[in-house]
Scaffold this motif. Structure first.
Motif, PDB file in Angstrom:
ATOM      1  N   LEU A 157      58.037  -6.383  48.096  1.00 58.17           N
ATOM      2  CA  LEU A 157      56.785  -5.762  48.551  1.00 58.17           C
ATOM      3  C   LEU A 157      56.941  -5.231  49.967  1.00 58.17           C
ATOM      4  N   ALA A 158      57.593  -6.028  50.825  1.00 58.85           N
ATOM      5  CA  ALA A 158      57.802  -5.605  52.214  1.00 58.85           C
ATOM      6  C   ALA A 158      58.706  -4.371  52.256  1.00 58.85           C
ATOM      7  N   PHE A 159      59.704  -4.343  51.380  1.00 58.26           N
ATOM      8  CA  PHE A 159      60.597  -3.178  51.320  1.00 58.26           C
ATOM      9  C   PHE A 159      59.796  -1.934  50.926  1.00 58.26           C
ATOM     10  N   ALA A 160      58.971  -2.076  49.883  1.00 61.33           N
ATOM     11  CA  ALA A 160      58.183  -0.929  49.413  1.00 61.33           C
ATOM     12  C   ALA A 160      57.237  -0.441  50.509  1.00 61.33           C
ATOM     13  N   ARG A 161      56.607  -1.399  51.204  1.00 60.06           N
ATOM     14  CA  ARG A 161      55.682  -1.024  52.290  1.00 60.06           C
ATOM     15  C   ARG A 161      56.437  -0.325  53.418  1.00 60.06           C
ATOM     16  N   SER A 162      57.662  -0.803  53.713  1.00 64.64           N
ATOM     17  CA  SER A 162      58.461  -0.214  54.792  1.00 64.64           C
ATOM     18  C   SER A 162      58.866   1.214  54.442  1.00 64.64           C
ATOM     19  N   VAL A 163      59.248   1.431  53.184  1.00 65.76           N
ATOM     20  CA  VAL A 163      59.670   2.778  52.776  1.00 65.76           C
ATOM     21  C   VAL A 163      58.515   3.770  52.963  1.00 65.76           C
ATOM     22  N   GLY A 164      57.298   3.290  52.763  1.00 66.17           N
ATOM     23  CA  GLY A 164      56.137   4.179  52.873  1.00 66.17           C
ATOM     24  C   GLY A 164      55.512   4.205  54.253  1.00 66.17           C
ATOM     25  N   GLU A 165      56.054   3.454  55.204  1.00 65.64           N
ATOM     26  CA  GLU A 165      55.447   3.325  56.529  1.00 65.64           C
ATOM     27  C   GLU A 165      55.386   4.683  57.241  1.00 65.64           C
ATOM     28  N   PHE A 166      54.222   4.982  57.837  1.00 65.84           N
ATOM     29  CA  PHE A 166      54.066   6.271  58.517  1.00 65.84           C
ATOM     30  C   PHE A 166      53.435   6.112  59.913  1.00 65.84           C
ATOM     31  N   GLY A 167      52.210   5.570  59.946  1.00 59.37           N
ATOM     32  CA  GLY A 167      51.414   5.594  61.179  1.00 59.37           C
ATOM     33  C   GLY A 167      52.070   4.890  62.363  1.00 59.37           C
ATOM     34  N   ALA A 168      52.512   3.660  62.145  1.00 57.67           N
ATOM     35  CA  ALA A 168      53.119   2.896  63.239  1.00 57.67           C
ATOM     36  C   ALA A 168      54.454   3.527  63.651  1.00 57.67           C
ATOM     37  N   THR A 169      55.178   4.042  62.653  1.00 58.44           N
ATOM     38  CA  THR A 169      56.493   4.612  62.953  1.00 58.44           C
ATOM     39  C   THR A 169      56.359   5.864  63.809  1.00 58.44           C
ATOM     40  N   ILE A 170      55.452   6.762  63.433  1.00 59.65           N
ATOM     41  CA  ILE A 170      55.339   8.029  64.190  1.00 59.65           C
ATOM     42  C   ILE A 170      54.810   7.765  65.602  1.00 59.65           C
ATOM     43  N   THR A 171      54.022   6.684  65.755  1.00 62.33           N
ATOM     44  CA  THR A 171      53.479   6.376  67.072  1.00 62.33           C
ATOM     45  C   THR A 171      54.531   5.726  67.969  1.00 62.33           C
ATOM     46  N   LEU A 172      55.299   4.818  67.411  1.00 65.17           N
ATOM     47  CA  LEU A 172      56.278   4.085  68.223  1.00 65.17           C
ATOM     48  C   LEU A 172      57.619   4.822  68.331  1.00 65.17           C
ATOM     49  N   ALA A 173      58.018   5.485  67.235  1.00 65.34           N
ATOM     50  CA  ALA A 173      59.376   6.052  67.213  1.00 65.34           C
ATOM     51  C   ALA A 173      59.383   7.572  67.239  1.00 65.34           C
ATOM     52  N   ALA A 174      58.208   8.189  67.109  1.00 65.84           N
ATOM     53  CA  ALA A 174      58.071   9.654  67.032  1.00 65.84           C
ATOM     54  C   ALA A 174      58.717  10.184  65.758  1.00 65.84           C
ATOM     55  N   ASN A 175      58.847  11.481  65.664  1.00 70.39           N
ATOM     56  CA  ASN A 175      59.324  12.116  64.422  1.00 70.39           C
ATOM     57  C   ASN A 175      60.523  12.993  64.787  1.00 70.39           C
ATOM     58  N   ILE A 176      61.637  12.354  65.085  1.00 72.10           N
ATOM     59  CA  ILE A 176      62.822  13.076  65.558  1.00 72.10           C
ATOM     60  C   ILE A 176      63.803  13.219  64.386  1.00 72.10           C
TER      61      ILE A 176
END
Lengths: 231, 232
Positions: A157-176
């Motif tokens: 479940l955590a893997f599936a959620r991680s694959v779909g992660e968007f909001g926190a990733t774009i805020t912390l890591a940007a979209n490079i």
């Protein structure tokens, strides 16, 4: 292009898979310890700790990402000493993708392990004790195997959620692209680009396939590892 | 001898046991629901700690509140058979039986599994066993650990009458073969009458009576002199 994907799309797919696997592996040890503690022990602050650990499940992911940015950014209480002492920049790095995925998916893994620990019959541990087993052996041969379905379900479940992660990733890591651009971020980029419908469709199909595979794996593991009732 | 002098308060209920029993034969422990049978089972097994008192078995102190002795369950040498078997669901019958056995117990496993009628079931998981088979595995698992005393908590109460009869007969046979002393807890007088040569009756958390009751099986074999019995 290979299999109809561009190099950037391959990179996004590879980064999504790699960061999701790493996020699951990083989360597993604390999820095991905390899940077991929350299920088996009562201590002052139990409810507070439980609520705090589940917060990323209910917070908007952008809020989680922003709070992480405040902590891990160049002027943050963790980010500043990390850069000063070790020269490591956490925010806007590939590591930040893993951190964002791990934090957002952690409650799902914790919840599955905790519920598994609550459901496991503790009298089996008493039975093992009466047969001369010490605590370490009981943990390895009785407790962990009984928790195994919950652990594996939580991991998928955590893997599936991680694959779909968007909001926190774009805020912390940007979209490079090539560095922090995961599959959902790549999809977001192409939806902002006129005439990129074919790329958007490819990334959509990839996302659906990955999420579907993870959920199927979770179901299958849960079924195979659920111990048959004895009554 | 088994010397049990313990007290324990659990809310409004107070367990106050004072009994000395011989360390041989089958001791039946009977009483109505709420009489303290399960509490005493947990205390003897070491899962619950009495408020105060002493437990000694065959000269070995298992608990002594005044001396600060509380031998952990793993070191008490007491085998437990629970009402619902409590087999490890993720292990095969073979691995359940070997869980508490010493290394090199293969020959013992073979003879015991034959005696228990489990030879053909060693590769199965507990979820695939019938109720009677599970209880036989539970008894075998406890015996494979070579306990000095076997404590059985209503081991046949969940079985239908035919299976119950099988397991009771098996316990008689095993007792005859191994000589391991047993404490058999039940609320069913017919089981106690059949198996036990000494009957301890509990009521309201205390020993109401200790009586000689040579069972058909034990009569003439392990008769216990009355001076070895004492109720406090």
């Amino acid at each position: 292009m290979t299999w109809g994907l561009t190099e950037l799309e391959w990179q996004a797919l590879a980064l999504s898979l790699r960061s999701s696997v790493l996020a699951v592996l990083v989360s597993l040890p604390p999820a095991l310890v905390l899940g077991w503690l929350l299920a088996r022990r009562r201590f002052p602050g139990h409810a507070m700790l439980n609520a705090a650990l589940h917060l990323p499940l209910v917070l908007p992911p952008v809020v989680t990402g922003y709070l992480l940015l405040l902590l891990l950014g160049r002027n943050g209480p963790i980010g500043r000493p990390m850069e000063a002492l070790f020269g490591i920049r956490l925010a806007f790095s590939t590591t930040a993708v893993v951190i964002a995925c791990a934090v957002v998916s952690f409650p799902l893994m914790l919840r599955a392990i905790r519920q598994s620990a609550e459901a496991a019959d503790r009298r089996l541990e008493k039975a093992a004790r009466s047969l001369g087993a010490g605590e370490a052996r009981i943990m390895a041969t009785v407790t962990l195997p009984l928790l195994a379905p919950g652990i594996l379900t939580g991991m998928t479940l955590a893997f599936a959620r991680s694959v779909g992660e968007f909001g926190a990733t774009i805020t912390l890591a940007a979209n490079i692209p090539g560095k922090t651009q995961t599959l959902p971020l790549a999809l977001f980029s192409v939806t902002q680009t006129p005439g990129a419908d074919a790329a958007a469709a490819r990334l959509c199909v990839l996302s659906i396939l990955l999420a579907g595979a993870a959920l199927l794996a979770s179901e299958s593991i849960g079924r195979r590892l659920t111990w048959e009732p004895q009554t | 001898m088994i010397e049990i002098r313990v007290t324990k308060r659990q809310g409004a209920f107070r367990l106050d046991i004072d009994a000395t029993l011989p360390f041989r034969g089958i001791c039946g422990l009977i009483g109505p629901s709420g009489s303290g049978k399960s509490s005493l089972f947990s205390i003897l097994a070491g899962h619950d700690r009495p408020d105060e008192g002493v437990i000694r078995a065959d000269g070995r102190t298992l608990f002594d509140s005044a001396a600060g002795i509380d031998v952990p369950p793993a070191q008490r040498g007491i085998g437990l058979v629970f009402q619902d078997g409590l087999l490890f669901p993720h292990l095969s019958v073979r691995r359940n039986l070997l869980y508490g056995a010493r290394p090199g117990a293969a020959a013992r496993l073979e003879s015991l599994s034959e005696a228990l009628g489990l030879s053909g079931l060693l590769g199965r998981r507990p979820g695939r066993l019938s109720g009677g088979e599970r209880q036989r595995v539970a008894i075998g698992r406890a015996l494979m650990a070579e306990p000095r005393l076997l404590l059985l908590d209503e081991p046949v109460s969940a079985l239908d009458p035919a299976l119950r009869e099988d397991v009771l007969g098996l316990l008689e046979t095993l007792h005859a073969q191994t000589g391991t002393p047993m404490i058999y807890i039940s609320h069913a007088p017919e089981e106690i009458r059949r198996l036990a040569n000494i009957v301890v009756t509990l009521n309201n958390g205390a020993v109401a009576d200790i009586s000689h009751h040579p069972s058909p099986y034990l009569r003439g074999h392990t008769a216990v002199p009355s001076d070895m019995l004492k109720a406090g």
